[in-house]
Motif scaffolding. Structure first.
Motif, PDB file in Angstrom:
ATOM      1  N   SER A  41       0.827  -1.221   0.000  1.00  0.00           N
ATOM      2  CA  SER A  41       0.000   0.000   0.000  1.00  0.00           C
ATOM      3  C   SER A  41       0.854   1.263   0.000  1.00  0.00           C
ATOM      4  CB  SER A  41      -0.910   0.020   1.227  1.00  0.00           C
ATOM      5  OG  SER A  41      -0.142   0.248   2.403  1.00  0.00           O
ATOM      6  N   PHE A  43       1.508   2.867   2.464  1.00  0.00           N
ATOM      7  CA  PHE A  43       0.749   3.694   3.415  1.00  0.00           C
ATOM      8  C   PHE A  43       1.322   3.352   4.789  1.00  0.00           C
ATOM      9  CE2 PHE A  43      -3.438   4.786   5.461  1.00  0.00           C
ATOM     10  CZ  PHE A  43      -3.685   5.981   4.806  1.00  0.00           C
ATOM     11  N   VAL A  45       1.798   3.540   8.473  1.00  0.00           N
ATOM     12  CA  VAL A  45       1.060   3.967   9.667  1.00  0.00           C
ATOM     13  C   VAL A  45       1.878   3.645  10.921  1.00  0.00           C
ATOM     14  CG1 VAL A  45      -1.140   3.833  10.907  1.00  0.00           C
ATOM     15  CG2 VAL A  45      -1.076   3.419   8.427  1.00  0.00           C
ATOM     16  N   ASN A  61       2.068  -0.720  10.938  1.00  0.00           N
ATOM     17  CA  ASN A  61       1.348  -1.722  10.143  1.00  0.00           C
ATOM     18  C   ASN A  61       2.336  -2.688   9.504  1.00  0.00           C
ATOM     19  OD1 ASN A  61       2.065   0.546   8.532  1.00  0.00           O
ATOM     20  ND2 ASN A  61       0.563   0.025   6.980  1.00  0.00           N
ATOM     21  N   GLU A  63       2.414  -5.544   6.540  1.00  0.00           N
ATOM     22  CA  GLU A  63       1.675  -6.125   5.413  1.00  0.00           C
ATOM     23  C   GLU A  63       2.236  -7.487   5.022  1.00  0.00           C
ATOM     24  OE1 GLU A  63       1.358  -3.063   2.401  1.00  0.00           O
ATOM     25  OE2 GLU A  63      -0.043  -1.936   3.663  1.00  0.00           O
ATOM     26  N   CYS A  72      -3.025  -3.895  10.891  1.00  0.00           N
ATOM     27  CA  CYS A  72      -2.925  -2.444  11.064  1.00  0.00           C
ATOM     28  C   CYS A  72      -2.005  -2.097  12.239  1.00  0.00           C
ATOM     29  CB  CYS A  72      -4.290  -1.846  11.369  1.00  0.00           C
ATOM     30  SG  CYS A  72      -5.503  -2.038  10.073  1.00  0.00           S
ATOM     31  N   ALA A  73      -1.479  -0.877  12.185  1.00  0.00           N
ATOM     32  CA  ALA A  73      -0.571  -0.384  13.227  1.00  0.00           C
ATOM     33  C   ALA A  73      -1.236  -0.372  14.611  1.00  0.00           C
ATOM     34  CB  ALA A  73      -0.112   1.027  12.870  1.00  0.00           C
ATOM     35  N   GLU A  74      -2.511  -0.017  14.659  1.00  0.00           N
ATOM     36  CA  GLU A  74      -3.188   0.100  15.956  1.00  0.00           C
ATOM     37  C   GLU A  74      -3.243  -1.242  16.675  1.00  0.00           C
ATOM     38  OE1 GLU A  74      -4.127   1.260  13.048  1.00  0.00           O
ATOM     39  OE2 GLU A  74      -5.422   3.017  13.193  1.00  0.00           O
ATOM     40  N   ILE A 108      -6.077   9.886   9.566  1.00  0.00           N
ATOM     41  CA  ILE A 108      -6.887   8.687   9.303  1.00  0.00           C
ATOM     42  C   ILE A 108      -7.492   8.259  10.631  1.00  0.00           C
ATOM     43  CG2 ILE A 108      -5.562   7.849   7.332  1.00  0.00           C
ATOM     44  CD1 ILE A 108      -4.587   5.603   9.450  1.00  0.00           C
ATOM     45  N   PRO A 110      -9.052   4.884  12.851  1.00  0.00           N
ATOM     46  CA  PRO A 110      -8.865   3.427  12.878  1.00  0.00           C
ATOM     47  C   PRO A 110     -10.012   2.679  12.202  1.00  0.00           C
ATOM     48  CG  PRO A 110      -8.536   4.383  15.066  1.00  0.00           C
ATOM     49  CD  PRO A 110      -9.056   5.472  14.190  1.00  0.00           C
TER      50      PRO A 110
HETATM   51  N1  THU Z   1      -3.853   0.753   8.164  1.00  0.00           N
HETATM   52  C1  THU Z   1      -3.459   0.940   9.453  1.00  0.00           C
HETATM   53  O1  THU Z   1      -2.373   0.487   9.852  1.00  0.00           O
HETATM   54  N2  THU Z   1      -4.274   1.638  10.271  1.00  0.00           N
HETATM   55  C2  THU Z   1      -5.453   2.216   9.895  1.00  0.00           C
HETATM   56  O2  THU Z   1      -6.105   2.840  10.718  1.00  0.00           O
HETATM   57  C3  THU Z   1      -5.933   2.070   8.529  1.00  0.00           C
HETATM   58  C4  THU Z   1      -5.104   1.240   7.628  1.00  0.00           C
HETATM   59  C5  THU Z   1      -2.958   0.028   7.266  1.00  0.00           C
HETATM   60  C6  THU Z   1      -3.415  -1.293   6.787  1.00  0.00           C
HETATM   61  C7  THU Z   1      -2.639  -1.429   5.494  1.00  0.00           C
HETATM   62  O3  THU Z   1      -1.343  -1.876   5.787  1.00  0.00           O
HETATM   63  C8  THU Z   1      -2.529   0.001   4.983  1.00  0.00           C
HETATM   64  O4  THU Z   1      -2.746   0.828   6.102  1.00  0.00           O
HETATM   65  C9  THU Z   1      -3.530   0.348   3.893  1.00  0.00           C
HETATM   66  O5  THU Z   1      -4.817   0.055   4.268  1.00  0.00           O
END
Ligand code: THU
Length: 159
Positions: A41, A43, A45, A61, A63, A72-74, A108, A110
């Motif tokens: 992604s 992305f 986090v 996060n 993957e 996810c990071a949370e 963003i 959660p």
């Molecule tokens: N992701 C998070 O880690 N936390 C969020 O609150 C939303 C999404 C991650 C999951 C995935 O690795 C990437 O962001 C894209 O969705």
């Protein structure tokens, strides 16, 4: 028929308006975005959990080529905090995202599964968790996870 309103309120802070403790928490969430494993992604986090003992636990996060196997990071961070300090309540969690060369302007929030996991922790320790969502345009601050997950399911239904 009656209507029941469920109201969630979000405070939007500038970085300078945060307490020193929360500035540090947000700084940590931002810092660890660089440790994210997000080759698919892109992305990145980061999350940072502040515990009642003053300790900060961070995570990112993770993957996987088999997409649903990532997390996810949370959830990574809260599970890590609960594993490392099972008897210490979390007080706050900060979340930040780095993508396309910068931190996101808008925070963003959660995903549903992460909200459920954060709620479990809030209920488990019987203590509200402040949620800080970092965006360059403002930092959303919520006083608890319940506000992120109205009409939620928790252990009270299992009795
Ligand atoms: N992701 C998070 O880690 N936390 C969020 O609150 C939303 C999404 C991650 C999951 C995935 O690795 C990437 O962001 C894209 O969705």
């Amino acid at each position: 028929m009656i209507e029941r309103k469920i109201v969630t309120s979000v405070l939007v802070y500038t970085y300078e308006e945060l307490s020193e403790e929360y500035k540090r928490l947000v700084d940590e969430a931002k810092r660890v975005t660089q440790n994210s494993y997000a080759p698919y992604s892109k992305f990145n986090v980061g999350a940072a959990v502040l515990l009642e003992n003053g300790e900060i636990v961070c995570g990112t996060n993770q993957e996987n080529a088999a997409y649903p196997s990532g997390l996810c990071a949370e959830r990574v961070t809260m599970f890590y905090a609960n594993s490392k300090y099972p008897n210490v309540a979390p007080r706050a969690i900060a979340i930040a995202t780095f993508a396309d060369g910068d931190f996101l302007e808008e925070p963003i929030t959660p995903c549903g599964a992460c909200r459920q996991v954060l709620l479990e922790t809030e209920v488990r320790y019987g203590r509200d968790i402040d949620v800080l969502l970092f965006g360059r345009n403002g930092i959303y601050v919520l006083p608890n996870v319940k506000g992120l997950l109205p009409l939620s399911f928790d252990k009270s239904f299992l009795k």
